[in-house]
Design an enzyme around this catalytic site. Structure first.
Site, short mmCIF file in Angstrom:
data_model
loop_
_atom_site.label_atom_id
_atom_site.label_comp_id
_atom_site.label_asym_id
_atom_site.label_seq_id
_atom_site.Cartn_x
_atom_site.Cartn_y
_atom_site.Cartn_z
N ASP A 123 1.31 -1.32 0.12
CA ASP A 123 -0.19 -0.34 0.05
C ASP A 123 0.64 1.54 0.55
O ASP A 123 1.77 1.42 0.72
CB ASP A 123 -0.85 0.31 1.00
CG ASP A 123 -1.56 -0.83 1.35
OD1 ASP A 123 -2.27 -2.00 -0.21
OD2 ASP A 123 -2.57 -0.67 1.81
N ARG A 179 -1.65 -0.44 -8.33
CA ARG A 179 -2.54 -0.54 -7.88
C ARG A 179 -2.64 0.90 -8.26
O ARG A 179 -2.04 1.49 -7.27
CB ARG A 179 -3.06 -0.56 -6.83
CG ARG A 179 -5.08 -0.46 -5.92
CD ARG A 179 -4.54 -0.31 -4.41
NE ARG A 179 -4.58 -1.56 -4.20
CZ ARG A 179 -4.51 -1.97 -3.05
NH1 ARG A 179 -4.11 -0.94 -2.06
NH2 ARG A 179 -4.38 -3.29 -2.40
C1 LIG Z 1 -8.67 -1.41 -3.35
C2 LIG Z 1 -8.66 -0.42 -2.84
C3 LIG Z 1 -6.96 0.32 -2.29
C4 LIG Z 1 -6.68 1.12 -1.87
N1 LIG Z 1 -5.61 1.75 -1.34
C5 LIG Z 1 -4.57 3.30 -0.97
C6 LIG Z 1 -3.78 3.23 -0.57
O1 LIG Z 1 -2.66 2.10 -0.80
N2 LIG Z 1 -2.93 4.23 -0.21
C7 LIG Z 1 -3.94 5.54 -0.96
O2 LIG Z 1 -3.72 6.95 0.01
N3 LIG Z 1 -5.30 5.27 -0.88
C8 LIG Z 1 -5.91 3.73 -1.24
N4 LIG Z 1 -7.11 4.01 -1.65
C9 LIG Z 1 -8.56 5.17 -1.34
C10 LIG Z 1 -8.09 6.06 -2.66
O3 LIG Z 1 -7.18 6.11 -2.13
C11 LIG Z 1 -9.27 6.64 -2.21
O4 LIG Z 1 -9.36 7.52 -1.80
C12 LIG Z 1 -10.66 6.15 -2.52
O5 LIG Z 1 -10.95 4.88 -2.83
C13 LIG Z 1 -11.57 7.45 -3.05
O6 LIG Z 1 -11.70 7.09 -3.65
P1 LIG Z 1 -12.48 7.35 -4.68
O7 LIG Z 1 -11.01 6.69 -6.82
O8 LIG Z 1 -13.47 6.05 -4.76
O9 LIG Z 1 -13.23 8.57 -5.65
P2 LIG Z 1 -14.26 9.90 -4.65
O10 LIG Z 1 -14.30 10.55 -5.91
O11 LIG Z 1 -13.34 9.56 -3.67
O12 LIG Z 1 -15.30 8.59 -4.73
C14 LIG Z 1 -16.53 8.77 -5.54
C15 LIG Z 1 -17.48 8.63 -4.77
O13 LIG Z 1 -17.13 7.07 -4.68
C16 LIG Z 1 -18.01 6.92 -3.10
N5 LIG Z 1 -17.50 6.91 -2.04
C17 LIG Z 1 -15.74 6.63 -2.19
N6 LIG Z 1 -15.22 6.89 -0.86
C18 LIG Z 1 -16.08 5.98 0.20
C19 LIG Z 1 -16.29 5.67 1.17
N7 LIG Z 1 -15.37 5.57 2.54
N8 LIG Z 1 -17.53 4.96 1.48
C20 LIG Z 1 -18.75 5.09 1.14
N9 LIG Z 1 -18.63 5.86 -0.05
C21 LIG Z 1 -17.69 5.87 -0.98
C22 LIG Z 1 -19.00 7.59 -2.91
O14 LIG Z 1 -19.83 7.95 -3.44
C23 LIG Z 1 -17.79 8.54 -3.78
O15 LIG Z 1 -18.98 9.85 -4.09
C24 LIG Z 1 -7.21 2.71 -2.09
C25 LIG Z 1 -8.83 2.46 -2.75
C26 LIG Z 1 -8.99 0.97 -2.84
C27 LIG Z 1 -10.37 1.25 -3.51
#
Ligand SMILES: Cc1cc2nc3c(=O)[nH]c(=O)nc-3n(C[C@H](O)[C@H](O)[C@H](O)COP(=O)(O)OP(=O)(O)OC[C@H]3O[C@@H](n4cnc5c(N)ncnc54)[C@H](O)[C@@H]3O)c2cc1C
Length: 303
Positions: A123, A179
Site C-alpha cells: 500500500d 494499483r
Molecule cells: C482497493 C483500494 C485500495 C486502496 N489503497 C490505497 C492506498 O494504498 N493508498 C491510498 O492513499 N489510498 C488507497 N485507497 C483509497 C483511495 O486513494 C481513495 O481515497 C478512495 O478510494 C476514494 O476515492 P474514489 O476513487 O473512490 O473516488 P471519490 O471521488 O473519493 O469517491 C467517488 C464516490 O465513491 C463513493 N465513496 C468513496 N469512498 C467512500 C467511502 N469510504 N464510503 C462510502 N462511499 C464512498 C462515494 O459515492 C463517492 O462519491 C484505496 C482504495 C481502494 C478502492
C-alpha cells in the site's frame, strides 16, 4: 466545515457508536471474520486482498507481531482456499523506525507468499514515505518479480514521472503490477492535485500510460466517471482481461461493484480486519474529513 467538525469529534464518541458505521467497512476483529467475508465475496466471483489493520507503530516489537500475524494469515487463507492476495502498509513493519528491519519483515512475508504462488501489494502511505516505499518495492521486485506490487496515487504530481522512472521494472514476461488509486491522505497543494477534476484527469492520464506500456493494473476507485473513463481506455487499447482488474473497498458502493462484475470485468475487494479497527476508523476520519459524510450516510441511510 461540517465534515471537519464531525471528523474532529467522532474519535471521542463511544467505541460502540463508531462500530455502527465501521462494521460496514471492516470485516471484523478476527481472522475467522476475514475468512467468512472472503468466502462470501469469492462465491460472487470477486477476489480479495486481505489487510490486517494497524499502521504507524511505535516499537519494533509491534513490527515483529504484525509480521507474525501476516505469516499466519497467509497460512490460514491458503488452508481456506481463499482466492486472494494480501496488502501491507510498510509503516506497520517499522518503516519510520528502522528501514532495514521493515525490509526484512516484508521480505519474509513476500517470500512466504511466493512459496505459495501468492502476491503481496505494498500500500502507498502519505508523501513522506513515498520514496522509501518505492525503494522497498524495487528491492523486493528484484528478488520476487512476480509476487510483489505497489500502489500509485494519482493525486500526487510526481506519479506520472514515477511511472516513467519505473519502466525498467516492466517486461512482457512479468509485467510490473500497480494499483492505481486517487490517494487518501491530506497532502499539500505544492505536491498534490486538490480538485476533483484535476485528480480525475491525472488518474486517466496515468491509466493511459499504463495501458500503452502494457503494465498490469488494479483500477482502484468507486468513482463512476473514472470507471467509465477506464472502460473507454480498455476498449481503445484493447486491453486483455489478464492485464487489469477493478478494485474497491469492502462495503463501499456494492451496487456499482456489481455492475462492474456484470460487465464481465475482474474485481477484487480490499478486506481489512483486526483488533485495531477503532484506531483505523478514527485516524482515517482525521486524515480525510470528507469521509465523515460517507460515515454519516452509512449510519443514517441504510441500503
Ligand atoms: C482497493 C483500494 C485500495 C486502496 N489503497 C490505497 C492506498 O494504498 N493508498 C491510498 O492513499 N489510498 C488507497 N485507497 C483509497 C483511495 O486513494 C481513495 O481515497 C478512495 O478510494 C476514494 O476515492 P474514489 O476513487 O473512490 O473516488 P471519490 O471521488 O473519493 O469517491 C467517488 C464516490 O465513491 C463513493 N465513496 C468513496 N469512498 C467512500 C467511502 N469510504 N464510503 C462510502 N462511499 C464512498 C462515494 O459515492 C463517492 O462519491 C484505496 C482504495 C481502494 C478502492
Amino acid at each position: 466545515m461540517f465534515n471537519k467538525f464531525i471528523a474532529a469529534i467522532l474519535p471521542y464518541f463511544p467505541k460502540k457508536f463508531i462500530w455502527i458505521f465501521s462494521r460496514a467497512y471492516i470485516s471484523g476483529e478476527t481472522i475467522d471474520d476475514a475468512m467468512r467475508v472472503s468466502k462470501e465475496l469469492n462465491s460472487k466471483n470477486i477476489k480479495v486482498t486481505l489487510d490486517v489493520l494497524g499502521e504507524f507503530i511505535k516499537t519494533l516489537e509491534e513490527a515483529e507481531e504484525n509480521k507474525k500475524e501476516y505469516l499466519n494469515l497467509i497460512d490460514v487463507s491458503f488452508k481456506n482456499h481463499i482466492n486472494g492476495n494480501f496488502s501491507v502498509k510498510p509503516t506497520s513493519f517499522g518503516l519510520l523506525i528502522d528501514k532495514e528491519v521493515c525490509y526484512t519483515h516484508i521480505r519474509e512475508i513476500v517470500a512466504k507468499a511466493a512459496s505459495l504462488k501468492s502476491f503481496i501489494r505494498i500500500d502507498m502511505e502519505d508523501s513522506p514515505t513515498t520514496d522509501d516505499e518505492i525503494a522497498l518495492f524495487r528491492r523486493l521486485k528484484a528478488e520476487f518479480p512476480a509476487n510483489v506490487g505497489l500502489v500509485l496515487q494519482a493525486y500526487l504530481k510526481r506519479t506520472y514521472n514515477d511511472l516513467e522512472q519505473m519502466m525498467d521494472l516492466n517486461s512482457p514476461e512479468i509485467p510490473v503490477n500497480y494499483r492505481l488509486c486517487k490517494g487518501i491522505y491530506v497532502e499539500h497543494e505544492s505536491i498534490a492535485y486538490k480538485k476533483y477534476e484535476d485528480i480525475n484527469q491525472h488518474y486517466l492520464e496515468d491509466l493511459e500510460y499504463i495501458f500503452k506500456n502494457k503494465i498490469y493494473v488494479g483500477i482502484a476507485t468507486h468513482d463512476k466517471p473514472l470507471i467509465e473513463g477506464a472502460y473507454r481506455l480498455i476498449k481503445k487499447y484493447n486491453v486483455p482481461k489478464n492485464m487489469y482488474e477493478f478494485q474497491m473497498l469492502y462495503g463501499v458502493t456494492p451496487k456499482l461493484r456489481e455492475s462492474v462484475v456484470n460487465e464481465g470485468h475482474n474485481m477484487r475487494v480490499y478486506v481489512p480486519f483486526g483488533k485495531q479497527w477503532f484506531g483505523y476508523s478514527t485516524r482515517r476520519l482525521k486524515e480525510n474529513p470528507k469521509m465523515a459524510s460517507h460515515i454519516i450516510k452509512a449510519v443514517f441511510y441504510k441500503g
